[in-house]
Design a protein around this motif. Structure first.
Motif, PDB file in Angstrom:
ATOM      1  N   TRP A 194       0.840  -1.208   0.000  1.00 56.75           N
ATOM      2  CA  TRP A 194       0.000   0.000   0.000  1.00 56.75           C
ATOM      3  C   TRP A 194       0.872   1.255   0.000  1.00 56.75           C
ATOM      4  O   TRP A 194       0.602   2.212  -0.732  1.00 56.75           O
ATOM      5  CB  TRP A 194      -0.912  -0.010   1.220  1.00 56.75           C
ATOM      6  CG  TRP A 194      -1.656   1.263   1.442  1.00 56.75           C
ATOM      7  CD1 TRP A 194      -1.456   2.173   2.422  1.00 56.75           C
ATOM      8  CD2 TRP A 194      -2.747   1.790   0.652  1.00 56.75           C
ATOM      9  NE1 TRP A 194      -2.325   3.221   2.301  1.00 56.75           N
ATOM     10  CE2 TRP A 194      -3.133   3.015   1.221  1.00 56.75           C
ATOM     11  CE3 TRP A 194      -3.408   1.336  -0.484  1.00 56.75           C
ATOM     12  CZ2 TRP A 194      -4.176   3.789   0.710  1.00 56.75           C
ATOM     13  CZ3 TRP A 194      -4.447   2.117  -1.017  1.00 56.75           C
ATOM     14  CH2 TRP A 194      -4.818   3.323  -0.414  1.00 56.75           C
ATOM     15  N   VAL A 195       1.951   1.280   0.788  1.00 54.15           N
ATOM     16  CA  VAL A 195       2.856   2.435   0.831  1.00 54.15           C
ATOM     17  C   VAL A 195       3.530   2.629  -0.520  1.00 54.15           C
ATOM     18  O   VAL A 195       3.650   3.757  -1.012  1.00 54.15           O
ATOM     19  CB  VAL A 195       3.896   2.250   1.962  1.00 54.15           C
ATOM     20  CG1 VAL A 195       4.934   3.358   1.915  1.00 54.15           C
ATOM     21  CG2 VAL A 195       3.213   2.225   3.322  1.00 54.15           C
ATOM     22  N   GLN A 196       3.970   1.533  -1.149  1.00 51.30           N
ATOM     23  CA  GLN A 196       4.604   1.632  -2.465  1.00 51.30           C
ATOM     24  C   GLN A 196       3.612   2.107  -3.520  1.00 51.30           C
ATOM     25  O   GLN A 196       3.958   2.895  -4.414  1.00 51.30           O
ATOM     26  CB  GLN A 196       5.199   0.281  -2.851  1.00 51.30           C
ATOM     27  CG  GLN A 196       6.347  -0.169  -1.957  1.00 51.30           C
ATOM     28  CD  GLN A 196       6.828  -1.569  -2.285  1.00 51.30           C
ATOM     29  OE1 GLN A 196       6.183  -2.295  -3.062  1.00 51.30           O
ATOM     30  NE2 GLN A 196       7.948  -1.977  -1.696  1.00 51.30           N
ATOM     31  N   TYR A 197       2.365   1.643  -3.428  1.00 50.01           N
ATOM     32  CA  TYR A 197       1.331   2.059  -4.380  1.00 50.01           C
ATOM     33  C   TYR A 197       1.083   3.561  -4.280  1.00 50.01           C
ATOM     34  O   TYR A 197       0.968   4.253  -5.299  1.00 50.01           O
ATOM     35  CB  TYR A 197       0.048   1.281  -4.112  1.00 50.01           C
ATOM     36  CG  TYR A 197      -1.209   1.916  -4.688  1.00 50.01           C
ATOM     37  CD1 TYR A 197      -1.486   1.874  -6.050  1.00 50.01           C
ATOM     38  CD2 TYR A 197      -2.118   2.572  -3.848  1.00 50.01           C
ATOM     39  CE1 TYR A 197      -2.622   2.464  -6.562  1.00 50.01           C
ATOM     40  CE2 TYR A 197      -3.258   3.154  -4.352  1.00 50.01           C
ATOM     41  CZ  TYR A 197      -3.516   3.108  -5.711  1.00 50.01           C
ATOM     42  OH  TYR A 197      -4.646   3.706  -6.208  1.00 50.01           O
ATOM     43  N   ARG A 198       0.996   4.080  -3.039  1.00 49.23           N
ATOM     44  CA  ARG A 198       0.774   5.520  -2.861  1.00 49.23           C
ATOM     45  C   ARG A 198       1.944   6.319  -3.421  1.00 49.23           C
ATOM     46  O   ARG A 198       1.750   7.390  -4.026  1.00 49.23           O
ATOM     47  CB  ARG A 198       0.578   5.824  -1.377  1.00 49.23           C
ATOM     48  CG  ARG A 198      -0.766   5.346  -0.804  1.00 49.23           C
ATOM     49  CD  ARG A 198      -1.905   6.212  -1.315  1.00 49.23           C
ATOM     50  NE  ARG A 198      -1.698   7.589  -0.956  1.00 49.23           N
ATOM     51  CZ  ARG A 198      -2.138   8.152   0.179  1.00 49.23           C
ATOM     52  NH1 ARG A 198      -2.812   7.406   1.060  1.00 49.23           N
ATOM     53  NH2 ARG A 198      -1.924   9.412   0.442  1.00 49.23           N
ATOM     54  N   GLY A 199       3.158   5.803  -3.239  1.00 49.00           N
ATOM     55  CA  GLY A 199       4.321   6.515  -3.767  1.00 49.00           C
ATOM     56  C   GLY A 199       4.353   6.512  -5.283  1.00 49.00           C
ATOM     57  O   GLY A 199       4.673   7.533  -5.908  1.00 49.00           O
ATOM     58  N   ASP A 227     -11.052  -8.683   6.484  1.00 44.76           N
ATOM     59  CA  ASP A 227      -9.610  -8.876   6.446  1.00 44.76           C
ATOM     60  C   ASP A 227      -8.941  -7.572   6.011  1.00 44.76           C
ATOM     61  O   ASP A 227      -9.227  -7.065   4.917  1.00 44.76           O
ATOM     62  CB  ASP A 227      -9.258 -10.001   5.458  1.00 44.76           C
ATOM     63  CG  ASP A 227      -7.777 -10.335   5.479  1.00 44.76           C
ATOM     64  OD1 ASP A 227      -7.049  -9.737   6.286  1.00 44.76           O
ATOM     65  OD2 ASP A 227      -7.358 -11.204   4.694  1.00 44.76           O
ATOM     66  N   PRO A 228      -8.055  -6.974   6.847  1.00 47.22           N
ATOM     67  CA  PRO A 228      -7.405  -5.714   6.463  1.00 47.22           C
ATOM     68  C   PRO A 228      -6.634  -5.816   5.149  1.00 47.22           C
ATOM     69  O   PRO A 228      -6.598  -4.859   4.380  1.00 47.22           O
ATOM     70  CB  PRO A 228      -6.464  -5.435   7.647  1.00 47.22           C
ATOM     71  CG  PRO A 228      -7.074  -6.155   8.803  1.00 47.22           C
ATOM     72  CD  PRO A 228      -7.708  -7.380   8.218  1.00 47.22           C
ATOM     73  N   ALA A 229      -6.037  -6.990   4.875  1.00 51.32           N
ATOM     74  CA  ALA A 229      -5.302  -7.147   3.614  1.00 51.32           C
ATOM     75  C   ALA A 229      -6.241  -7.052   2.412  1.00 51.32           C
ATOM     76  O   ALA A 229      -5.892  -6.471   1.381  1.00 51.32           O
ATOM     77  CB  ALA A 229      -4.549  -8.481   3.611  1.00 51.32           C
ATOM     78  N   GLU A 230      -7.457  -7.603   2.537  1.00 49.65           N
ATOM     79  CA  GLU A 230      -8.428  -7.514   1.446  1.00 49.65           C
ATOM     80  C   GLU A 230      -8.900  -6.075   1.258  1.00 49.65           C
ATOM     81  O   GLU A 230      -9.159  -5.642   0.127  1.00 49.65           O
ATOM     82  CB  GLU A 230      -9.616  -8.428   1.735  1.00 49.65           C
ATOM     83  CG  GLU A 230      -9.265  -9.913   1.701  1.00 49.65           C
ATOM     84  CD  GLU A 230     -10.482 -10.796   1.908  1.00 49.65           C
ATOM     85  OE1 GLU A 230     -11.583 -10.229   2.084  1.00 49.65           O
ATOM     86  OE2 GLU A 230     -10.342 -12.032   1.894  1.00 49.65           O
ATOM     87  N   VAL A 231      -9.023  -5.324   2.356  1.00 46.65           N
ATOM     88  CA  VAL A 231      -9.416  -3.913   2.251  1.00 46.65           C
ATOM     89  C   VAL A 231      -8.358  -3.135   1.478  1.00 46.65           C
ATOM     90  O   VAL A 231      -8.667  -2.301   0.613  1.00 46.65           O
ATOM     91  CB  VAL A 231      -9.617  -3.318   3.663  1.00 46.65           C
ATOM     92  CG1 VAL A 231      -9.905  -1.821   3.575  1.00 46.65           C
ATOM     93  CG2 VAL A 231     -10.746  -4.027   4.393  1.00 46.65           C
ATOM     94  N   ILE A 232      -7.068  -3.407   1.766  1.00 43.84           N
ATOM     95  CA  ILE A 232      -5.979  -2.732   1.052  1.00 43.84           C
ATOM     96  C   ILE A 232      -5.971  -3.127  -0.422  1.00 43.84           C
ATOM     97  O   ILE A 232      -5.846  -2.274  -1.306  1.00 43.84           O
ATOM     98  CB  ILE A 232      -4.635  -3.074   1.719  1.00 43.84           C
ATOM     99  CG1 ILE A 232      -4.564  -2.466   3.122  1.00 43.84           C
ATOM    100  CG2 ILE A 232      -3.475  -2.578   0.872  1.00 43.84           C
ATOM    101  CD1 ILE A 232      -3.310  -2.826   3.889  1.00 43.84           C
ATOM    102  N   SER A 235      -8.702  -1.326  -2.332  1.00 43.87           N
ATOM    103  CA  SER A 235      -8.409   0.081  -2.605  1.00 43.87           C
ATOM    104  C   SER A 235      -7.408   0.217  -3.748  1.00 43.87           C
ATOM    105  O   SER A 235      -7.531   1.095  -4.601  1.00 43.87           O
ATOM    106  CB  SER A 235      -7.866   0.754  -1.339  1.00 43.87           C
ATOM    107  OG  SER A 235      -8.844   0.785  -0.330  1.00 43.87           O
ATOM    108  N   ILE A 236      -6.399  -0.666  -3.780  1.00 42.09           N
ATOM    109  CA  ILE A 236      -5.409  -0.597  -4.852  1.00 42.09           C
ATOM    110  C   ILE A 236      -6.044  -0.961  -6.199  1.00 42.09           C
ATOM    111  O   ILE A 236      -5.810  -0.303  -7.214  1.00 42.09           O
ATOM    112  CB  ILE A 236      -4.231  -1.542  -4.539  1.00 42.09           C
ATOM    113  CG1 ILE A 236      -3.484  -1.074  -3.289  1.00 42.09           C
ATOM    114  CG2 ILE A 236      -3.272  -1.631  -5.726  1.00 42.09           C
ATOM    115  CD1 ILE A 236      -2.362  -1.989  -2.863  1.00 42.09           C
ATOM    116  N   ALA A 237      -6.876  -2.009  -6.203  1.00 46.32           N
ATOM    117  CA  ALA A 237      -7.512  -2.437  -7.446  1.00 46.32           C
ATOM    118  C   ALA A 237      -8.474  -1.375  -7.979  1.00 46.32           C
ATOM    119  O   ALA A 237      -8.641  -1.229  -9.192  1.00 46.32           O
ATOM    120  CB  ALA A 237      -8.252  -3.753  -7.220  1.00 46.32           C
ATOM    121  N   SER A 238      -9.109  -0.623  -7.081  1.00 46.64           N
ATOM    122  CA  SER A 238     -10.070   0.411  -7.488  1.00 46.64           C
ATOM    123  C   SER A 238      -9.411   1.747  -7.776  1.00 46.64           C
ATOM    124  O   SER A 238     -10.087   2.679  -8.209  1.00 46.64           O
ATOM    125  CB  SER A 238     -11.131   0.582  -6.391  1.00 46.64           C
ATOM    126  OG  SER A 238     -11.800  -0.653  -6.139  1.00 46.64           O
ATOM    127  N   GLY A 239      -8.113   1.864  -7.524  1.00 47.30           N
ATOM    128  CA  GLY A 239      -7.416   3.121  -7.772  1.00 47.30           C
ATOM    129  C   GLY A 239      -7.678   4.181  -6.727  1.00 47.30           C
ATOM    130  O   GLY A 239      -7.484   5.368  -6.996  1.00 47.30           O
TER     131      GLY A 239
END
Length: 270
Positions: A194-199, A227-232, A235-239
């Protein structure tokens, strides 16, 4: 002249203590570690804490003949003799460099050395390579003008002791979200992704309070059964640039109820 012995005087004797020597012996346990992996850990450009944690993870996995295992940060901190936050930071940095693998809350050494992403050191002995000199800015070697070297001009320069020291370049150190300890209930690989995706999206996480708020949202999702991993991943898949609670309810597996007996008697049976 005679010297009388005073019985009240206690003779001084050295304090003799038996010191038990510690000798390492394979009878007390040993680790089956590949030579190539061990040599790479020795020569890897790791920090002091990163090297400690890497060896501690090998001890906690290969030492018990396991490839991966659930290892708490407190165990790593105790073995490395460092604080728990420092052990957590070093562990996450090793995961980000693919030196350590993380899967479902378990961690272990990555035997595929070609996947390691460790920055190469530019210092060999006392010789700095050309690659290392590229990061040296002009601010390190400022140009002194002829006016500045004149004796009368140097006497006019007054040192301002009230001026605070600032880093070279006039910029404050860049905030790294991975320096914040990750809760044990959160998947380290998912948070690092998630941090790498935001960067990569040019929307990096810039403050510690943003990290804390994100942890709070993920903890609320966990308490509600998500599941917190599924939430992350969602969010990444939806942009998305933020984390949101899922709107769909938690799937509950129903328990099959036994069928009620029928009172109907077929014809021909009495």
């Amino acid at each position: 002249m005679s010297l009388a012995y005073d019985e009240t005087v206690t003779p001084i004797r050295p304090n003799l203590r038996v010191v038990e020597s510690r000798v390492a012996d394979t009878d007390n346990g040993f680790i089956m570690l590949a030579m190539e992996l061990y040599e790479e850990l020795i020569g890897a450009n790791l920090t002091k804490n990163q090297a400690k944690v890497a060896h501690a993870i090998c001890r906690k996995t290969y030492g018990f003949k396991k490839k991966m295992d659930r290892i708490a940060d407190s165990q790593l901190a105790e073995l490395c003799r460092i604080s728990r936050p420092k052990a957590n930071i070093a562990k996450n940095e090793l995961i980000g460099m693919n030196v350590i693998l993380s899967e479902g809350g378990r961690i272990g050494p990555n035997k595929n050395i070609s996947e390691w992403k460790i920055p190469e050191s530019s210092l060999i002995g006392n010789i700095v390579t050309k690659k290392g000199t590229e990061s040296v800015t002009k601010l390190v070697t400022p140009v002194v003008t002829k006016k500045g070297t004149h004796k009368r001009n140097t006497l006019k320069i007054k040192e301002n002791t009230n001026t605070p020291l600032i880093p070279q370049g006039g910029k404050t150190p860049k905030f790294n979200p991975l320096d914040i300890p990750i809760p044990e209930w959160l998947n380290c690989a998912a948070w690092t992704e998630w941090v790498q995706y935001r960067g990569q999206s040019k929307k990096p996480i810039k403050t510690e309070i943003s990290v804390t708020k994100a942890f709070n949202i993920l903890k609320q999702c966990l308490d509600e059964g998500h599941d917190p991993a599924e939430v992350i991943n969602m969010s990444i898949a939806s942009g998305y640039q933020g984390l949101f609670k899922p709107k769909y309810p938690v799937r509950k597996v129903g328990v099959a109820q036994p069928a009620k007996p029928s009172n109907h008697i077929p014809e021909g049976f009495q």
